[in-house]
Design an enzyme around this catalytic site. Structure first.
Site, PDB file in Angstrom:
ATOM      1  N   HIS A   1       0.902  -1.204   0.034  1.00 20.08           N
ATOM      2  CA  HIS A   1       0.063   0.246   0.020  1.00 20.08           C
ATOM      3  C   HIS A   1       0.784   1.327  -0.151  1.00 20.08           C
ATOM      4  O   HIS A   1       1.765   1.337   0.708  1.00 20.08           O
ATOM      5  CB  HIS A   1      -0.990   0.039   1.264  1.00 20.08           C
ATOM      6  CG  HIS A   1      -0.372  -0.043   2.505  1.00 20.08           C
ATOM      7  ND1 HIS A   1      -0.025   1.272   3.189  1.00 20.08           N
ATOM      8  CD2 HIS A   1      -0.084  -1.107   3.643  1.00 20.08           C
ATOM      9  CE1 HIS A   1       0.435   0.964   4.457  1.00 20.08           C
ATOM     10  NE2 HIS A   1       0.255  -0.385   4.561  1.00 20.08           N
TER      11      HIS A   1
ATOM     12  N   ASP B   1       0.147   4.315   1.082  1.00 22.04           N
ATOM     13  CA  ASP B   1       0.145   5.522   2.285  1.00 22.04           C
ATOM     14  C   ASP B   1       0.726   4.962   3.215  1.00 22.04           C
ATOM     15  O   ASP B   1       1.163   4.043   3.453  1.00 22.04           O
ATOM     16  CB  ASP B   1      -1.501   5.715   2.446  1.00 22.04           C
ATOM     17  CG  ASP B   1      -2.096   4.331   2.959  1.00 22.04           C
ATOM     18  OD1 ASP B   1      -1.841   3.364   2.323  1.00 22.04           O
ATOM     19  OD2 ASP B   1      -3.027   4.355   3.968  1.00 22.04           O
TER      20      ASP B   1
ATOM     21  N   ASP C   1       6.518   1.182   7.043  1.00 20.38           N
ATOM     22  CA  ASP C   1       5.125   0.597   6.936  1.00 20.38           C
ATOM     23  C   ASP C   1       4.127   1.490   5.949  1.00 20.38           C
ATOM     24  O   ASP C   1       3.676   2.406   6.383  1.00 20.38           O
ATOM     25  CB  ASP C   1       4.365   0.379   8.331  1.00 20.38           C
ATOM     26  CG  ASP C   1       2.854   0.047   8.160  1.00 20.38           C
ATOM     27  OD1 ASP C   1       2.455  -0.506   7.140  1.00 20.38           O
ATOM     28  OD2 ASP C   1       2.149   0.148   9.159  1.00 20.38           O
TER      29      ASP C   1
ATOM     30  N   GLU D   1      -4.770   2.203   2.686  1.00 22.72           N
ATOM     31  CA  GLU D   1      -4.920   1.089   3.930  1.00 22.72           C
ATOM     32  C   GLU D   1      -5.024   1.367   5.049  1.00 22.72           C
ATOM     33  O   GLU D   1      -5.845   0.732   6.014  1.00 22.72           O
ATOM     34  CB  GLU D   1      -3.370   0.036   3.623  1.00 22.72           C
ATOM     35  CG  GLU D   1      -3.787  -1.301   3.924  1.00 22.72           C
ATOM     36  CD  GLU D   1      -2.996  -1.167   5.413  1.00 22.72           C
ATOM     37  OE1 GLU D   1      -2.955  -2.363   6.297  1.00 22.72           O
ATOM     38  OE2 GLU D   1      -2.471  -0.271   5.763  1.00 22.72           O
TER      39      GLU D   1
END
Length: 479
Positions: free
Chosen positions: A75, A77, A114, A144
């Protein structure tokens, strides 16, 4: 050493590039355009759907051209969080990274590992000329962290691959095959304001120094929650002192354990000395409780000039009681798996100001019926407001017998000499949603060691990233 000079260079240069781009959830326009340009610069088939998910397709390498496509997924974001004293501007600044021994960290902010490192790894595969792999469908989803709206908007026509490798896990000795589902729960309401006379002294209260963290994977660590700490502090002081509250503010995202809180209170001037003495005593007790998990926890107060409207007293009593009684933290553990949380709730945000209040939390569970039980308990805790559920998403049912898992386990063991742990996690992964859209798709999730995700303590291990890359490229060769 510069970040982009770390090995493997092809991953780190992409990680550095995307970390220069602001990419908060629901504000991914710049990173979407960057990934589109990246795919087109490689002359690869690149498309973007109506919500912003980007898909880049790369043919298989020599000898693997006719194999089934492999979906590589991450993802775009990231969680934007910073220390309470930081002046960092996420809207305009790139993440300021630095190397600390075997770790890459960020100055006063989340790092974006992340899921930036997973995205960077996919980009490294797409741009490579020397990695054997079947045809690749690289899926870069949006949003996400806030609502998984990118994954939810996928259609069954977009992907052809029967195998998906999700690169959004955070422990390099594990392969993840399942996750919890969850839902945001919001409580909103109004209250009456009161005006105080000149007999009251106003104070600004600050709760600071908490460890925070991910409200799913870190919930079992029992880190202090700023909202819960505050309610305990105020309830204890209100037993003997005429205390009023004007405003409360804490938290920005429901997937983050809140680390700090600000509040304006009023104390009858006749009880100021008593308040200051009692405040220190209550703080000492709270610090003692969290001395191992949140050693920097602090509650400070300072007198301020002026007078402000305050929350009506009966409502304030009910609000504090509601916060104190609602579920917060681990609700239950998974039977037969002592290290896996089954159900939890995290009080994530609160805003009390100008006659209106809102509270938000995130409820997670691998058992839908128990998740509903917790949501009902939240409703019962808040008779003073309207409670609603927002953005529920499904869990990911583990498949311990898949061919993909057998192949990945063998590949990992061949490289590292030991078998990986096979686990489900108490957090939301997009695999749960994607598996509902593509029920025949086999999938696993893995990644390098990331600690402190969703907090300014987030850090990414360099040696573990090298281990992760070796496993990923070997698995692509084996598939």
């Amino acid at each position: 050493m510069n970040i982009s000079a770390l090995e493997p260079i092809n991953i780190w240069k992409h990680f550095e590039a995307i970390n220069a781009i602001p990419r908060a959830s629901t504000k991914e326009e710049q990173i979407i355009n960057y990934i589109i340009s990246f795919g087109k610069s490689l002359n690869l088939e690149t498309s973007v759907d109506s919500i912003g998910n980007v898909i880049i397709k790369k043919p298989g390498t020599s000898g693997k051209e006719n194999g089934g496509a492999i979906v590589l997924q991450g993802h775009l974001d990231m969680v934007h969080q910073k220390t309470v004293t930081s002046n960092f501007n996420f809207e305009t600044q790139g993440i300021a990274m630095y190397i600390d021994d075997d770790w890459v960290k960020a100055k006063e902010t989340t790092l974006g590992a992340d899921n930036g490192i997973g995205v960077a790894a996919i980009m490294a595969v797409l741009s490579s000329n020397d990695i054997e792999h079947p045809p690749i469908e690289a899926l870069f989803t949006i949003d996400e962290e806030m609502g998984m709206t990118g994954a939810m908007a996928l259609t069954k026509e977009q992907l052809k691959g029967k195998i998906l490798l999700n690169l959004d896990s955070e422990e390099d000795d594990e392969i993840t095959i399942g996750c919890a589902g969850g839902v945001d729960v919001e409580i909103n309401g109004t209250y009456h304001l009161e005006t105080l006379d000149s007999d009251f002294q106003f104070y600004d209260i600050s709760v600071t120094g908490l460890a925070g963290g991910h409200s799913g994977v870190d919930i079992h660590l029992n880190h202090a929650n700023a909202i819960s700490v505050f309610s305990k502090y105020i309830l204890e002081i209100k037993k003997d002192i005429d205390l009023k509250i004007s405003t409360i503010s804490a938290g920005t995202l429901t997937n983050v354990i809140p680390r700090d809180l600000t509040c304006t209170i009023a104390i009858n001037k006749a009880e100021v000395t008593k308040f200051e003495i009692q405040s220190e005593a209550v703080l000492s007790s709270i610090k003692n409780k969290y001395q191992t998990t949140d050693k920097n926890l602090d509650i400070t107060f300072k007198p301020i000039e002026g007078a402000f409207p305050v929350v009506e007293n009966n409502f304030l009593s009910q609000l504090l009681k509601s916060i104190h009684t609602m579920p917060n933290g681990v609700f239950s553990m998974t039977a037969g798996m002592d290290d896996l949380v089954q159900t939890s709730n995290s009080i994530a945000k609160i805003k009390v100001q100008d006659g209106g209040f809102s509270i938000a939390c995130h409820t997670r569970s691998s058992v839908d019926a128990e998740r509903d039980v917790v949501v009902q308990k939240i409703r019962e805790s808040f008779p003073i407001g309207e409670t609603k559920e927002i953005g529920p998403y499904p869990g990911w049912e583990p498949n311990p017998n898949s061919n993909l898992l057998r192949m990945a386990t063998k590949c990992y063991q061949d490289i590292n000499g030991v078998a990986p742990a096979i686990k489900s996690i108490h957090a939301g992964l997009e695999c749960g949603i994607i598996s509902e859209i593509y029920p025949s798709m086999e999938m696993i999730s893995f990644g390098p060691n990331i600690l402190g995700a969703h907090s300014p303590e987030e850090r990414l291990q360099i040696s573990s990233t090298q281990k992760f890359w070796k496993f990923l490229t070997a698995l692509l060769k084996a598939l």
